[in-house]
Write a protein that holds these residues in place. Structure first.
Motif, mmCIF file in Angstrom:
data_model
loop_
_atom_site.group_PDB
_atom_site.id
_atom_site.type_symbol
_atom_site.label_atom_id
_atom_site.label_comp_id
_atom_site.label_asym_id
_atom_site.label_seq_id
_atom_site.Cartn_x
_atom_site.Cartn_y
_atom_site.Cartn_z
ATOM 1 N N ARG A 72 0.841 -1.201 0.000
ATOM 2 C CA ARG A 72 0.000 0.000 0.000
ATOM 3 C C ARG A 72 0.875 1.250 0.000
ATOM 4 O O ARG A 72 0.597 2.208 -0.689
ATOM 5 C CB ARG A 72 -0.903 -0.025 1.232
ATOM 6 C CG ARG A 72 -1.784 1.190 1.382
ATOM 7 C CD ARG A 72 -2.686 1.053 2.591
ATOM 8 N NE ARG A 72 -3.291 2.311 2.946
ATOM 9 C CZ ARG A 72 -4.451 2.738 2.482
ATOM 10 N NH1 ARG A 72 -5.148 2.003 1.640
ATOM 11 N NH2 ARG A 72 -4.945 3.905 2.854
ATOM 12 N N ARG A 73 1.946 1.201 0.799
ATOM 13 C CA ARG A 73 2.818 2.382 0.877
ATOM 14 C C ARG A 73 4.279 1.980 0.959
ATOM 15 O O ARG A 73 4.631 1.107 1.770
ATOM 16 C CB ARG A 73 2.542 3.177 2.155
ATOM 17 C CG ARG A 73 1.235 3.873 2.207
ATOM 18 C CD ARG A 73 1.265 4.832 3.394
ATOM 19 N NE ARG A 73 0.088 5.666 3.438
ATOM 20 C CZ ARG A 73 -0.880 5.521 4.338
ATOM 21 N NH1 ARG A 73 -0.797 4.602 5.253
ATOM 22 N NH2 ARG A 73 -1.922 6.321 4.318
ATOM 23 N N HIS A 112 2.376 10.389 6.456
ATOM 24 C CA HIS A 112 2.448 10.241 5.005
ATOM 25 C C HIS A 112 3.908 9.935 4.632
ATOM 26 O O HIS A 112 4.328 8.816 4.842
ATOM 27 C CB HIS A 112 1.857 11.446 4.266
ATOM 28 C CG HIS A 112 0.346 11.381 4.246
ATOM 29 N ND1 HIS A 112 -0.345 10.282 3.841
ATOM 30 C CD2 HIS A 112 -0.599 12.276 4.617
ATOM 31 C CE1 HIS A 112 -1.650 10.492 3.952
ATOM 32 N NE2 HIS A 112 -1.835 11.694 4.420
ATOM 33 N N MET A 116 2.526 6.192 -2.322
ATOM 34 C CA MET A 116 1.321 5.367 -2.245
ATOM 35 C C MET A 116 1.227 4.565 -3.533
ATOM 36 O O MET A 116 1.398 5.126 -4.616
ATOM 37 C CB MET A 116 0.061 6.229 -2.166
ATOM 38 C CG MET A 116 0.011 7.215 -1.042
ATOM 39 S SD MET A 116 -0.613 6.533 0.491
ATOM 40 C CE MET A 116 -2.289 6.286 0.148
ATOM 41 N N LYS A 118 -1.531 2.043 -5.462
ATOM 42 C CA LYS A 118 -2.852 1.394 -5.395
ATOM 43 C C LYS A 118 -2.947 0.379 -6.526
ATOM 44 O O LYS A 118 -2.911 0.736 -7.699
ATOM 45 C CB LYS A 118 -3.974 2.426 -5.460
ATOM 46 C CG LYS A 118 -5.328 1.768 -5.272
ATOM 47 C CD LYS A 118 -6.417 2.736 -4.899
ATOM 48 C CE LYS A 118 -6.359 3.111 -3.437
ATOM 49 N NZ LYS A 118 -7.607 3.721 -2.955
ATOM 50 N N SER A 124 -7.004 -1.650 -1.592
ATOM 51 C CA SER A 124 -8.230 -1.488 -0.806
ATOM 52 C C SER A 124 -8.877 -0.129 -1.036
ATOM 53 O O SER A 124 -8.277 0.766 -1.630
ATOM 54 C CB SER A 124 -7.913 -1.642 0.677
ATOM 55 O OG SER A 124 -6.984 -0.665 1.063
ATOM 56 N N THR A 126 -10.463 3.195 0.946
ATOM 57 C CA THR A 126 -10.242 3.877 2.227
ATOM 58 C C THR A 126 -11.492 4.668 2.564
ATOM 59 O O THR A 126 -11.919 5.503 1.770
ATOM 60 C CB THR A 126 -9.024 4.834 2.116
ATOM 61 O OG1 THR A 126 -7.917 4.086 1.600
ATOM 62 C CG2 THR A 126 -8.651 5.409 3.459
ATOM 63 N N HIS A 129 -12.394 9.795 6.322
ATOM 64 C CA HIS A 129 -11.607 10.087 7.528
ATOM 65 C C HIS A 129 -10.938 11.446 7.409
ATOM 66 O O HIS A 129 -10.867 12.033 6.332
ATOM 67 C CB HIS A 129 -10.536 9.006 7.737
ATOM 68 C CG HIS A 129 -9.479 9.010 6.664
ATOM 69 N ND1 HIS A 129 -9.694 8.505 5.401
ATOM 70 C CD2 HIS A 129 -8.206 9.495 6.658
ATOM 71 C CE1 HIS A 129 -8.599 8.664 4.665
ATOM 72 N NE2 HIS A 129 -7.696 9.268 5.406
ATOM 73 N N ASP A 131 -7.180 12.982 8.255
ATOM 74 C CA ASP A 131 -5.826 12.461 8.499
ATOM 75 C C ASP A 131 -5.366 12.725 9.921
ATOM 76 O O ASP A 131 -4.598 11.949 10.492
ATOM 77 C CB ASP A 131 -4.828 13.090 7.516
ATOM 78 C CG ASP A 131 -4.874 12.399 6.166
ATOM 79 O OD1 ASP A 131 -5.424 11.282 6.082
ATOM 80 O OD2 ASP A 131 -4.352 12.982 5.199
ATOM 81 N N TRP A 146 -0.157 15.938 -2.283
ATOM 82 C CA TRP A 146 -0.355 14.666 -2.997
ATOM 83 C C TRP A 146 0.016 14.893 -4.459
ATOM 84 O O TRP A 146 -0.678 15.626 -5.161
ATOM 85 C CB TRP A 146 -1.822 14.266 -2.848
ATOM 86 C CG TRP A 146 -2.249 12.996 -3.483
ATOM 87 C CD1 TRP A 146 -2.408 12.752 -4.819
ATOM 88 C CD2 TRP A 146 -2.632 11.784 -2.809
ATOM 89 N NE1 TRP A 146 -2.851 11.467 -5.010
ATOM 90 C CE2 TRP A 146 -3.002 10.852 -3.791
ATOM 91 C CE3 TRP A 146 -2.697 11.403 -1.462
ATOM 92 C CZ2 TRP A 146 -3.436 9.563 -3.483
ATOM 93 C CZ3 TRP A 146 -3.136 10.129 -1.148
ATOM 94 C CH2 TRP A 146 -3.492 9.223 -2.157
ATOM 95 N N LEU A 159 -8.854 10.159 -5.150
ATOM 96 C CA LEU A 159 -9.369 10.701 -3.884
ATOM 97 C C LEU A 159 -10.719 11.396 -4.061
ATOM 98 O O LEU A 159 -10.982 12.009 -5.104
ATOM 99 C CB LEU A 159 -8.379 11.726 -3.329
ATOM 100 C CG LEU A 159 -7.036 11.197 -2.823
ATOM 101 C CD1 LEU A 159 -6.058 12.360 -2.644
ATOM 102 C CD2 LEU A 159 -7.213 10.434 -1.515
ATOM 103 N N HIS A 214 -11.889 12.891 3.661
ATOM 104 C CA HIS A 214 -11.609 12.350 2.325
ATOM 105 C C HIS A 214 -11.677 10.826 2.352
ATOM 106 O O HIS A 214 -11.654 10.206 3.426
ATOM 107 C CB HIS A 214 -10.273 12.861 1.780
ATOM 108 C CG HIS A 214 -9.084 12.509 2.608
ATOM 109 N ND1 HIS A 214 -8.817 13.077 3.830
ATOM 110 C CD2 HIS A 214 -8.071 11.624 2.394
ATOM 111 C CE1 HIS A 214 -7.713 12.573 4.328
ATOM 112 N NE2 HIS A 214 -7.238 11.676 3.476
ATOM 113 N N ALA A 216 -11.190 7.181 -0.659
ATOM 114 C CA ALA A 216 -10.749 6.774 -2.004
ATOM 115 C C ALA A 216 -11.260 5.369 -2.277
ATOM 116 O O ALA A 216 -11.339 4.542 -1.356
ATOM 117 C CB ALA A 216 -9.227 6.813 -2.096
HETATM 118 O O1 LIG Z 1 -5.545 6.182 -1.630
HETATM 119 C C1 LIG Z 1 -6.272 5.909 -0.677
HETATM 120 O O2 LIG Z 1 -6.849 4.838 -0.568
HETATM 121 C C2 LIG Z 1 -6.508 6.948 0.385
HETATM 122 C C3 LIG Z 1 -5.285 7.426 1.035
HETATM 123 C C4 LIG Z 1 -5.613 8.295 2.207
HETATM 124 O O3 LIG Z 1 -6.648 8.892 2.307
HETATM 125 C C5 LIG Z 1 -4.685 8.395 3.295
HETATM 126 O O4 LIG Z 1 -3.665 7.714 3.304
HETATM 127 O O5 LIG Z 1 -4.958 9.203 4.219
#
Ligand SMILES: O=C(O)CCC(=O)C(=O)O
Length: 253
Positions: A72-73, A112, A116, A118, A124, A126, A129, A131, A146, A159, A214, A216
């Motif tokens: 994921r990251r 962060h 990222m 995806k 997945s 998201t 929420h 941050d 971003w 997003l 936000h 996604a």
């Molecule tokens: O790309 C995503 O799934 C959302 C990422 C995100 O909102 C975050 O990492 O805070």
């Protein structure tokens, strides 16, 4: 469309909680950053956050399950590669943040600070929420940057943002135990209904506030989506001692 000045962009961020700056980074630079990300993904160079670590909807249930090693990251982007570092501390970002914060900007390496990725399968979604939910600073005033290294759309899991949500004082009951904004509450749904998903082109940048709601979706295409993401605060807004936010040295710009 007329080009917004930095001051206008900052004003838009204050009013809406996010602002898109088109074409801030050249396609060549984006291609180089993406290639580095792809190579590091192939090498699975630590530190990494796997989809299976978070288990958001669509993620593998464990590292042993099919797709269990979907990344994921790529974490700590700042230390991963000089090109990532150059972007994170670039004069254009430092200048932008100075206009926003009105003081020396500081890069947080604890939040962060990642590439990222995806993935089409096992990437997945998201939920809604803010941050700042797990961040600990004197004031909830941080801005994330971003950078889209390829097109970002609803189809590939781009997003979504709720304009104006950064200014709203939501009570804790509006969030679930994991601090996601509860979509099952009608009063929350009224906010979610206002959400927009700006389509990003390669090199577009979204600046967004740590209080902006936000989310996604999943990536429904066959290409991995890459975005480079860093977070900044003003020098006077220090991380609280002993918290995760204070766990890594910061970078003063
Ligand atoms: O790309 C995503 O799934 C959302 C990422 C995100 O909102 C975050 O990492 O805070």
């Amino acid at each position: 469309m007329s080009v917004q000045s930095k001051k206008e962009q900052v004003q838009a961020l204050r009013e809406r909680g996010f602002v898109v700056v088109p074409g801030l980074v050249s396609p060549e630079r984006c291609e180089e950053l993406k290639r580095i990300g792809e190579a590091q993904l192939r090498e699975a160079a630590a530190p990494i956050e796997f989809e299976a670590d978070l288990r958001y909807p669509g993620a593998p249930v464990s590292k042993e399950a099919p797709g269990g090693h979907t990344v994921r990251r790529l974490l700590d982007a700042y230390s991963r590669h000089p090109r990532f570092r150059e972007w994170a501390a670039s004069p254009e970002i430092a200048g932008w943040m100075e206009v926003y914060f009105g003081e020396t900007p500081v890069l947080s390496r604890a939040h962060h600070n990642c590439m990222m990725s995806k993935h089409p399968a096992y990437g997945s979604l998201t939920g809604w929420h803010r941050d700042v939910r797990y961040w600990s600073f004197e004031r909830d005033d941080l801005v994330s940057v971003w950078l889209a290294l390829g097109p970002e759309t609803v189809e590939n899991g781009g997003l979504w943002f709720v304009p104006g949500s950064q200014q709203e004082a939501f009570t804790s009951e509006r969030f679930d135990a994991s601090k996601f904004f509860r979509a099952d509450l009608p009063e929350n749904q009224a906010w979610i209904d206002r959400a927009v998903s700006p389509t990003l082109q390669t090199g577009d940048v979204v600046f967004f506030h740590c209080n902006t709601l936000h989310s996604a979706g999943q990536n429904q295409t066959d290409q991995v989506k890459f975005s480079l993401v860093f977070t900044y605060h003003g020098a006077s807004n220090v991380p609280l001692p002993g918290t995760r936010s204070a766990s890594l040295p910061e970078v003063s710009l």
